[in-house]
Design a protein around this motif. Sequence first.
Motif, mmCIF file in Angstrom:
data_model
loop_
_atom_site.group_PDB
_atom_site.id
_atom_site.type_symbol
_atom_site.label_atom_id
_atom_site.label_comp_id
_atom_site.label_asym_id
_atom_site.label_seq_id
_atom_site.Cartn_x
_atom_site.Cartn_y
_atom_site.Cartn_z
ATOM 1 N N LEU A 84 0.867 -1.186 0.000
ATOM 2 C CA LEU A 84 0.000 0.000 0.000
ATOM 3 C C LEU A 84 0.905 1.238 0.000
ATOM 4 C CD1 LEU A 84 -2.690 -1.121 2.617
ATOM 5 C CD2 LEU A 84 -2.854 -1.222 0.127
ATOM 6 N N LYS A 115 -12.478 -2.492 3.305
ATOM 7 C CA LYS A 115 -11.754 -1.271 2.963
ATOM 8 C C LYS A 115 -10.322 -1.590 2.535
ATOM 9 C CE LYS A 115 -14.373 1.846 5.991
ATOM 10 N NZ LYS A 115 -14.306 2.770 7.157
ATOM 11 N N TYR A 116 -9.655 -2.466 3.295
ATOM 12 C CA TYR A 116 -8.293 -2.856 2.936
ATOM 13 C C TYR A 116 -8.280 -3.570 1.583
ATOM 14 C CZ TYR A 116 -5.949 -1.684 7.341
ATOM 15 O OH TYR A 116 -5.399 -1.015 8.404
ATOM 16 N N LYS A 118 -10.308 -3.165 -0.895
ATOM 17 C CA LYS A 118 -10.512 -2.188 -1.966
ATOM 18 C C LYS A 118 -9.220 -1.444 -2.268
ATOM 19 C CE LYS A 118 -13.424 1.751 -3.271
ATOM 20 N NZ LYS A 118 -14.534 2.651 -2.842
ATOM 21 N N ARG A 119 -8.492 -1.049 -1.206
ATOM 22 C CA ARG A 119 -7.223 -0.332 -1.404
ATOM 23 C C ARG A 119 -6.201 -1.206 -2.109
ATOM 24 N NH1 ARG A 119 -4.668 2.080 3.803
ATOM 25 N NH2 ARG A 119 -3.173 2.782 2.216
ATOM 26 N N GLU A 123 -4.240 -1.170 -6.127
ATOM 27 C CA GLU A 123 -2.798 -1.238 -6.375
ATOM 28 C C GLU A 123 -2.434 -2.400 -7.297
ATOM 29 O OE1 GLU A 123 -1.399 1.291 -5.473
ATOM 30 O OE2 GLU A 123 -2.368 2.025 -3.662
#
Length: 351
Positions: A84, A115-116, A118-119, A123
Motif C-alpha cells: 500500500l 476497505k483494505y 478495496k485499497r 494497487e
Amino acid sequence: MASKRPIIWIDTYRTKVPNSGLGQFSMRFAEYAVEKGSDEFQFEIFGWGAPEHLFADNAKKAKWHHRYLRSGSTADLWHSLYQLPSHKPPRNTKWLLTVHDLNFLYEKSPAKAAKYQKRLGAEVKKADYITCISEFTKGDLLKVFPQVGRKVSVIHNGVELQSNVVSQPLKGFNPEIPFFFSIGIFNPKKNFHLLVEVMLSFPDYHLVLAGDSSTSYGAEVKAEIEKYGLSRRVHLPGKISEGEKDWCYRNASAVLFPSFAEGFGMPPIEAMSVGTPVFLSRATSLPEIGGEVAYYFEKMTASSMAHKIKSGLDAFSKDANAAEKLKDRASKFTWDEAMKNYLDLYREILL
C-alpha cells in the motif's frame, strides 16, 4: 562505449519505521540491491528518513531520496516494497509491487477488511508485475483477485541475523535459567496469551516475550501473567537490542511462534539459522517456512501445546543432526538467494 544502465527506483516507504519487520526488510533490500546489482542497474532509493550512511559506499551507484521526488524524475522500473505505497511511479514507468500478506482477511472486521481489500485491489490492478513473499500470500491474493494471476511470482524474503552483532545476555535476566523465547509486536494474532498458560506445565523454565507490549493486547497478556502468578517466570523486556535478540535465539531451549496470521515469519528462520528448535502454528505461511524440520502445534490449547513442546524437545535431543537440519532449512531464505531472484526478475522485465 558502455551501454546505459536501466534506472530502477526502489520505494522503501516503510523505512520510516526502521525497527518494524517491514522497515528491516526495506533497508536490507535496498542494501543488497545496491551491493549485488549496481553493475547492471542504476538504483535510486526513495524513502522516509532511513540513514543515508547505509548507502555511502555506493554514492555514485545509488542515490537516496527523501519523501519527495525530483522534478522530471524518470525510471525504467519502479519497485514498491510495500503493498500500500504512499507514492506511485511516474507515468509510463513499469511498476513492480511486492505484496507481503493479506492478514486483514484474518484480523479485521468485515467492514475494515472490505476497505483494505478495496485499497489493495486498486494497487494490484495498476501494477505491471507483482511479487509475493510466500506461496501462501500468493494463494490468498489469487483467491481475492484471480484476474492478476499472470503477473504474480513468488520470491521469499531474505532473513539473516546480523553477522557484526555482539551477542549479549538479556539485561536483568539470569543466563543460567532455561527459557523459551518469542518476539513480535503484541497483537492478538501472535497468541502470546496462550504461551503464558503453557508455562504452568514447565515449572523449571522461564518465558521471554520480547517486543512492544504497550498495546491493548499487551495489557491482556500482562493480565494473564498476573492471573496465573507467573510474574517471576514470564518476562516482557519490551524492544530489545540486536545483540540481545541474537543471544536469545542462540540460548533459548526453543522458540515458540503460535501466530495465526503471518505473510512470511522472520523469527522462526532466525531461530533455525542458529540451530534452535522452533514450534509453530500450522496457520498461514508458517508450514512453508518451517518445512519438515519445525514442530507444529496441532491444537491451540495450552495443554496440547505443552505436550507438543515436551515431545518435540525430547525428539530434538535424540537427533544428533537436528540442529544442522534446522540450519540447512534456514539457508534457503538468505538475502543472497532473495536478491539473486529479484535481479533475475529485473532482467526479465528490463533486458
